[in-house]
Motif scaffolding. Structure first.
Motif, PDB file in Angstrom:
ATOM      1  N   ARG A  13       0.834  -1.208   0.000  1.00 27.82           N
ATOM      2  CA  ARG A  13       0.000   0.000   0.000  1.00 27.82           C
ATOM      3  C   ARG A  13       0.865   1.253   0.000  1.00 27.82           C
ATOM      4  NH1 ARG A  13       0.422  -1.314   5.370  1.00 27.82           N
ATOM      5  NH2 ARG A  13       0.384   0.402   6.866  1.00 27.82           N
ATOM      6  N   TRP A  14       2.099   1.147   0.512  1.00 23.26           N
ATOM      7  CA  TRP A  14       2.998   2.301   0.558  1.00 23.26           C
ATOM      8  C   TRP A  14       3.489   2.702  -0.829  1.00 23.26           C
ATOM      9  CZ3 TRP A  14       3.280   5.562   4.375  1.00 23.26           C
ATOM     10  CH2 TRP A  14       2.811   5.144   5.621  1.00 23.26           C
ATOM     11  N   LEU A  15       3.274   1.843  -1.817  1.00 21.77           N
ATOM     12  CA  LEU A  15       3.625   2.217  -3.187  1.00 21.77           C
ATOM     13  C   LEU A  15       2.734   3.358  -3.691  1.00 21.77           C
ATOM     14  CD1 LEU A  15       4.222  -1.297  -4.778  1.00 21.77           C
ATOM     15  CD2 LEU A  15       5.952   0.423  -4.204  1.00 21.77           C
ATOM     16  N   GLN A  16       1.591   3.548  -3.048  1.00 28.33           N
ATOM     17  CA  GLN A  16       0.698   4.646  -3.427  1.00 28.33           C
ATOM     18  C   GLN A  16       1.169   5.993  -2.892  1.00 28.33           C
ATOM     19  OE1 GLN A  16      -3.329   3.932  -2.299  1.00 28.33           O
ATOM     20  NE2 GLN A  16      -3.606   2.280  -3.758  1.00 28.33           N
ATOM     21  N   ALA A  17       1.978   6.007  -1.846  1.00 23.92           N
ATOM     22  CA  ALA A  17       2.408   7.270  -1.237  1.00 23.92           C
ATOM     23  C   ALA A  17       3.060   8.219  -2.249  1.00 23.92           C
ATOM     24  CB  ALA A  17       3.329   7.002  -0.048  1.00 23.92           C
ATOM     25  N   PRO A  18       3.962   7.747  -3.121  1.00 24.88           N
ATOM     26  CA  PRO A  18       4.524   8.682  -4.118  1.00 24.88           C
ATOM     27  C   PRO A  18       3.473   9.242  -5.074  1.00 24.88           C
ATOM     28  CG  PRO A  18       5.849   6.685  -4.004  1.00 24.88           C
ATOM     29  CD  PRO A  18       4.628   6.449  -3.170  1.00 24.88           C
ATOM     30  N   LEU A  19       2.408   8.487  -5.296  1.00 27.14           N
ATOM     31  CA  LEU A  19       1.336   8.987  -6.163  1.00 27.14           C
ATOM     32  C   LEU A  19       0.647  10.198  -5.521  1.00 27.14           C
ATOM     33  CD1 LEU A  19      -0.253   5.572  -7.218  1.00 27.14           C
ATOM     34  CD2 LEU A  19       1.527   6.889  -8.387  1.00 27.14           C
ATOM     35  N   TYR A  20       0.451  10.143  -4.207  1.00 27.55           N
ATOM     36  CA  TYR A  20      -0.159  11.269  -3.513  1.00 27.55           C
ATOM     37  C   TYR A  20       0.779  12.467  -3.487  1.00 27.55           C
ATOM     38  CZ  TYR A  20      -3.780   7.978  -2.280  1.00 27.55           C
ATOM     39  OH  TYR A  20      -4.799   7.060  -2.354  1.00 27.55           O
ATOM     40  N   VAL A  21       2.079  12.214  -3.386  1.00 26.92           N
ATOM     41  CA  VAL A  21       3.054  13.309  -3.473  1.00 26.92           C
ATOM     42  C   VAL A  21       2.983  13.937  -4.873  1.00 26.92           C
ATOM     43  CG1 VAL A  21       5.518  13.890  -3.427  1.00 26.92           C
ATOM     44  CG2 VAL A  21       4.577  12.351  -1.704  1.00 26.92           C
ATOM     45  N   GLY A  22       2.827  13.100  -5.901  1.00 26.67           N
ATOM     46  CA  GLY A  22       2.652  13.622  -7.252  1.00 26.67           C
ATOM     47  C   GLY A  22       1.413  14.484  -7.378  1.00 26.67           C
ATOM     48  N   LEU A  23       0.329  14.079  -6.703  1.00 20.03           N
ATOM     49  CA  LEU A  23      -0.891  14.895  -6.725  1.00 20.03           C
ATOM     50  C   LEU A  23      -0.681  16.238  -6.021  1.00 20.03           C
ATOM     51  CD1 LEU A  23      -3.790  12.339  -6.162  1.00 20.03           C
ATOM     52  CD2 LEU A  23      -3.251  13.628  -8.232  1.00 20.03           C
ATOM     53  N   ILE A  24       0.177  16.266  -5.016  1.00 17.22           N
ATOM     54  CA  ILE A  24       0.509  17.544  -4.378  1.00 17.22           C
ATOM     55  C   ILE A  24       1.207  18.447  -5.394  1.00 17.22           C
ATOM     56  CG2 ILE A  24       1.923  18.639  -2.587  1.00 17.22           C
ATOM     57  CD1 ILE A  24       1.339  16.100  -0.868  1.00 17.22           C
ATOM     58  N   GLY A  25       2.077  17.852  -6.232  1.00 12.02           N
ATOM     59  CA  GLY A  25       2.712  18.617  -7.305  1.00 12.02           C
ATOM     60  C   GLY A  25       1.688  19.136  -8.300  1.00 12.02           C
ATOM     61  N   VAL A  26       0.697  18.309  -8.627  1.00 14.26           N
ATOM     62  CA  VAL A  26      -0.383  18.739  -9.518  1.00 14.26           C
ATOM     63  C   VAL A  26      -1.142  19.906  -8.890  1.00 14.26           C
ATOM     64  CG1 VAL A  26      -2.614  18.042 -10.496  1.00 14.26           C
ATOM     65  CG2 VAL A  26      -0.637  16.525 -10.676  1.00 14.26           C
ATOM     66  N   LEU A  27      -1.365  19.839  -7.583  1.00 14.43           N
ATOM     67  CA  LEU A  27      -2.049  20.922  -6.878  1.00 14.43           C
ATOM     68  C   LEU A  27      -1.249  22.226  -6.987  1.00 14.43           C
ATOM     69  CD1 LEU A  27      -4.514  21.609  -5.146  1.00 14.43           C
ATOM     70  CD2 LEU A  27      -3.188  20.920  -3.150  1.00 14.43           C
ATOM     71  N   ALA A  28       0.064  22.126  -6.894  1.00 16.64           N
ATOM     72  CA  ALA A  28       0.919  23.314  -7.047  1.00 16.64           C
ATOM     73  C   ALA A  28       0.785  23.892  -8.461  1.00 16.64           C
ATOM     74  CB  ALA A  28       2.371  22.962  -6.751  1.00 16.64           C
ATOM     75  N   ILE A  29       0.720  23.026  -9.463  1.00 15.16           N
ATOM     76  CA  ILE A  29       0.549  23.482 -10.845  1.00 15.16           C
ATOM     77  C   ILE A  29      -0.800  24.173 -11.019  1.00 15.16           C
ATOM     78  CG2 ILE A  29       0.258  22.685 -13.231  1.00 15.16           C
ATOM     79  CD1 ILE A  29       2.345  20.470 -12.522  1.00 15.16           C
ATOM     80  N   ILE A  30      -1.836  23.618 -10.395  1.00 11.95           N
ATOM     81  CA  ILE A  30      -3.168  24.233 -10.453  1.00 11.95           C
ATOM     82  C   ILE A  30      -3.131  25.616  -9.822  1.00 11.95           C
ATOM     83  CG2 ILE A  30      -5.555  24.077  -9.608  1.00 11.95           C
ATOM     84  CD1 ILE A  30      -5.257  20.996  -9.885  1.00 11.95           C
ATOM     85  N   CYS A  31      -2.414  25.768  -8.702  1.00 10.07           N
ATOM     86  CA  CYS A  31      -2.302  27.076  -8.041  1.00 10.07           C
ATOM     87  C   CYS A  31      -1.607  28.092  -8.944  1.00 10.07           C
ATOM     88  CB  CYS A  31      -1.542  26.947  -6.716  1.00 10.07           C
ATOM     89  SG  CYS A  31      -2.478  26.119  -5.437  1.00 10.07           S
ATOM     90  N   ILE A  32      -0.542  27.660  -9.598  1.00 10.93           N
ATOM     91  CA  ILE A  32       0.159  28.557 -10.524  1.00 10.93           C
ATOM     92  C   ILE A  32      -0.775  28.971 -11.656  1.00 10.93           C
ATOM     93  CG2 ILE A  32       2.028  28.654 -12.236  1.00 10.93           C
ATOM     94  CD1 ILE A  32       3.609  26.801 -10.269  1.00 10.93           C
ATOM     95  N   ARG A  33      -1.493  28.011 -12.202  1.00 13.71           N
ATOM     96  CA  ARG A  33      -2.443  28.292 -13.287  1.00 13.71           C
ATOM     97  C   ARG A  33      -3.549  29.237 -12.816  1.00 13.71           C
ATOM     98  NH1 ARG A  33      -3.536  26.975 -18.772  1.00 13.71           N
ATOM     99  NH2 ARG A  33      -5.486  28.065 -19.064  1.00 13.71           N
TER     100      ARG A  33
END
Length: 159
Positions: A13-33
């Motif tokens: 299940r910990w293999l999903q943790a990097p995916l959530y970190v990636g979504l945090i990066g997506v959130l940062a991109i959304i904020c910039i946009r």
């Protein structure tokens, strides 16, 4: 052998943790946009057509809705599928924090998708002179598909 396999499965299940970190990066991109679009809104405020301003504001609302959706997936997905999030008692908790199970998460996601689709459809209606009728009909059909899917998910969850 069985216990070893089960430990590997549970640890996976910990293999999903990097995916959530990636979504945090997506959130940062959304904020910039968002702030990029915000600059466009402030540039239009003094002049231009009212409908153009409304379309730009709807773009901002759309980005906020997508950001809310991403936050919902990050927090509840991590909480449900990876590990409990320990929050101190003094820290402000979200009202839904720790209360969303897999079924209610799907319903909230479907509701968010319907809301985002509604904004896109409204933007298309406001710009209807520029869009072909067959494309508008297709957008309505897609939106109705999202609405029906969300209603079906809610009905199935209630059963």
């Amino acid at each position: 052998m069985e216990r070893y396999l089960e430990k590997i499965i549970i640890a996976s299940r910990w293999l999903q943790a990097p995916l959530y970190v990636g979504l945090i990066g997506v959130l940062a991109i959304i904020c910039i946009r968002f702030f990029d679009e915000f600059v466009h809104v402030t540039a239009v405020r003094g002049g231009g057509e009212e409908s153009k301003l409304v379309l730009l504001v709807l773009s901002l609302v759309d980005l906020v809705m997508v950001a809310n959706l991403v936050i919902l997936v990050i927090i509840s997905g991590y909480e449900n599928f990876v590990s409990r999030i320990d929050v101190e008692e003094e820290t402000e908790k979200l009202s839904w924090f720790g209360k969303l199970d897999h079924g209610s998460l799907k319903i909230k996601l479907a509701g968010s998708i319907v809301a985002i689709s509604s904004i896109h459809l409204l933007k298309a209606f406001l710009d209807a002179e520029e869009i072909a009728n067959d494309k508008l009909i297709l957008l309505i059909a897609i939106h109705l598909t999202f609405v029906i899917s969300a209603l079906m998910l809610a009905w199935l969850d209630k059963m």
